[in-house]
Design a protein around this motif. Structure first.
Motif, short mmCIF file in Angstrom:
data_model
loop_
_atom_site.label_atom_id
_atom_site.label_comp_id
_atom_site.label_asym_id
_atom_site.label_seq_id
_atom_site.Cartn_x
_atom_site.Cartn_y
_atom_site.Cartn_z
N GLY A 17 0.83 -1.20 0.00
CA GLY A 17 0.00 0.00 0.00
C GLY A 17 0.86 1.25 0.00
N GLY A 18 1.81 1.32 -0.92
CA GLY A 18 2.78 2.41 -0.92
C GLY A 18 2.55 3.46 -1.99
N THR A 19 1.33 3.55 -2.51
CA THR A 19 1.10 4.48 -3.62
C THR A 19 0.55 5.83 -3.18
OG1 THR A 19 -1.11 3.56 -4.02
CG2 THR A 19 0.74 2.59 -5.25
N ARG A 20 0.13 5.96 -1.93
CA ARG A 20 -0.45 7.22 -1.48
C ARG A 20 -0.30 7.36 0.02
NH1 ARG A 20 -7.02 6.56 -0.86
NH2 ARG A 20 -6.96 4.66 0.38
N GLY A 21 -0.55 8.57 0.51
CA GLY A 21 -0.63 8.82 1.94
C GLY A 21 0.59 8.36 2.72
N LEU A 22 0.34 7.79 3.90
CA LEU A 22 1.42 7.36 4.77
C LEU A 22 2.28 6.29 4.13
CD1 LEU A 22 2.80 7.49 7.53
CD2 LEU A 22 1.10 5.88 8.39
N GLY A 23 1.66 5.36 3.39
CA GLY A 23 2.43 4.31 2.73
C GLY A 23 3.44 4.87 1.76
N HIS A 24 3.01 5.86 0.97
CA HIS A 24 3.93 6.49 0.01
C HIS A 24 5.07 7.18 0.74
CE1 HIS A 24 5.36 8.51 -3.56
NE2 HIS A 24 5.30 9.67 -2.92
N GLN A 25 4.76 7.88 1.83
CA GLN A 25 5.80 8.58 2.57
C GLN A 25 6.79 7.59 3.21
OE1 GLN A 25 6.38 11.76 2.52
NE2 GLN A 25 4.56 12.23 1.30
N LEU A 26 6.32 6.44 3.64
CA LEU A 26 7.22 5.42 4.16
C LEU A 26 8.11 4.87 3.06
CD1 LEU A 26 4.80 3.59 6.60
CD2 LEU A 26 6.88 4.83 7.25
N ALA A 27 7.54 4.68 1.88
CA ALA A 27 8.34 4.22 0.74
C ALA A 27 9.43 5.24 0.41
CB ALA A 27 7.45 3.97 -0.47
N VAL A 28 9.11 6.52 0.47
CA VAL A 28 10.10 7.57 0.22
C VAL A 28 11.22 7.48 1.25
CG1 VAL A 28 10.46 10.07 0.27
CG2 VAL A 28 8.50 9.12 -0.96
N ARG A 29 10.87 7.29 2.52
CA ARG A 29 11.88 7.16 3.56
C ARG A 29 12.82 5.99 3.28
NH1 ARG A 29 12.78 11.08 7.62
NH2 ARG A 29 10.95 12.44 7.51
N CYS A 30 12.25 4.86 2.89
CA CYS A 30 13.07 3.67 2.59
C CYS A 30 13.99 3.94 1.42
CB CYS A 30 12.17 2.48 2.30
SG CYS A 30 11.18 1.92 3.69
N ARG A 31 13.44 4.50 0.36
CA ARG A 31 14.25 4.80 -0.83
C ARG A 31 15.37 5.77 -0.50
NH1 ARG A 31 11.39 8.79 -4.63
NH2 ARG A 31 12.12 10.10 -2.90
N ASP A 32 15.06 6.82 0.25
CA ASP A 32 16.06 7.84 0.57
C ASP A 32 17.14 7.31 1.51
OD1 ASP A 32 14.62 9.51 -1.05
OD2 ASP A 32 13.81 10.75 0.57
N ALA A 33 16.81 6.23 2.24
CA ALA A 33 17.80 5.59 3.11
C ALA A 33 18.70 4.62 2.34
CB ALA A 33 17.11 4.86 4.25
N GLY A 34 18.46 4.49 1.04
CA GLY A 34 19.28 3.63 0.21
C GLY A 34 18.81 2.21 0.10
N LEU A 35 17.59 1.92 0.58
CA LEU A 35 17.07 0.56 0.47
C LEU A 35 16.45 0.34 -0.90
CD1 LEU A 35 15.24 0.06 3.89
CD2 LEU A 35 17.58 -0.51 3.29
N ARG A 36 16.63 -0.83 -1.42
CA ARG A 36 15.89 -1.23 -2.62
C ARG A 36 14.43 -1.36 -2.20
NH1 ARG A 36 17.00 -6.82 -6.05
NH2 ARG A 36 15.51 -6.38 -7.75
N THR A 37 13.55 -0.56 -2.80
CA THR A 37 12.19 -0.39 -2.28
C THR A 37 11.14 -0.90 -3.26
OG1 THR A 37 12.92 1.54 -1.00
CG2 THR A 37 10.54 1.26 -1.34
N PHE A 38 10.43 -1.95 -2.85
CA PHE A 38 9.34 -2.50 -3.64
C PHE A 38 8.03 -1.91 -3.16
CE2 PHE A 38 12.65 -5.80 -3.27
CZ PHE A 38 12.99 -5.95 -4.61
#
Length: 249
Positions: A17-38
């Motif tokens: 559920g990473g396409t909007r809202g809190l899920g999207h913001q968590l995905a951004v955090r993971c990506r910006d931390a250098g994690l490969r993010t699905f």
């Protein structure tokens, strides 16, 4: 559960559920931390480039059994798994249609559990499960019995997973987040809400990320509620541990 183990740093993240809202913001955090993010969701291939850059999309419809059964669940390495997918329904149960009950149950509970079952069975390494439930699972609400029941079930299922995960891998961890109201207009479709008094999803995502990074115990439950103090409306307030259900009347 408070045992401490040496932790392998997660190499990837899966956001259900990473396409909007809190899920999207968590995905951004993971990506910006250098994690490969699905990023999992029905609309992952419809995201504009500025919202999908750096993510690896995985199409998933939690209300479609075939989609849940066929979704790619490979996690190449230690992984964060964020269970965020959600939708809201405010309606008296007597006026709720069968399709609404089935659809919300699939989206909030049975679909994610079936996907998690596949993910955990296939995981080659440790998993840090971060479940985003809701304070609606224990707060008094009106005309939200179905939604509240499903969020309470999500929290209970997450707690129940802890012994299984710790037994499966000593580095596995679980974080249960119970947030209050977030300023996500397309989550509360059709309702008149003052979003200025609700929490900023980006700010809450930062709090959740920091909590996950600092966690050393096997299980942690966190309440993130919005302040209602004049001049501080919507400011996140963090506390630890479970809450007893409020009386209905």
């Amino acid at each position: 559960m408070t045992s401490t183990t040496s932790q392998a740093q997660p190499a990837v993240a899966a956001v259900i559920g990473g396409t909007r809202g809190l899920g999207h913001q968590l995905a951004v955090r993971c990506r910006d931390a250098g994690l490969r993010t699905f990023v999992y969701g029905r609309s992952v291939h419809d995201l504009p480039p500025e919202r999908s850059r750096g993510f690896e999309p995985r199409e998933l419809d939690l209300c479609d059994a075939d989609s849940v059964a066929s979704a790619d669940v490979s996690l190449p390495g230690p992984a964060y798994v964020f269970w965020v997918a959600g939708a809201f329904l405010k309606k008296p149960l007597a006026k709720t249609e069968d399709a609404e009950i089935d659809g919300l149950t699939d989206l909030l509970l049975t679909g994610p559990l079936k996907l998690l079952r596949r993910m955990l069975a296939a995981a080659p390494s440790s998993v840090r499960l971060v479940t985003i439930a809701s304070s609606s699972g224990w707060k008094r609400r009106e005309n939200e019995s179905l939604y509240c029941a499903l969020k309470a079930a999500q929290a209970t299922a997450t707690r129940g997973l802890v012994p299984e995960l710790v037994e499966a891998h000593p580095a596995n961890q679980v974080t249960l987040i119970q947030p209050g109201g977030l300023a996500v207009p397309d989550f509360h479709t059709g309702l008149e809400i003052d979003y200025g008094t609700m929490m900023d999803p980006a700010e809450v995502a930062g709090i959740i990320w920091d909590l996950a990074q600092s966690q050393r115990e096997s299980f942690r439950e966190v309440q993130i509620l919005r302040s209602r103090e004049p001049g501080q409306e919507g400011v996140p307030q963090v506390s630890f541990g479970p809450r007893l259900p409020e009386p209905p009347l």
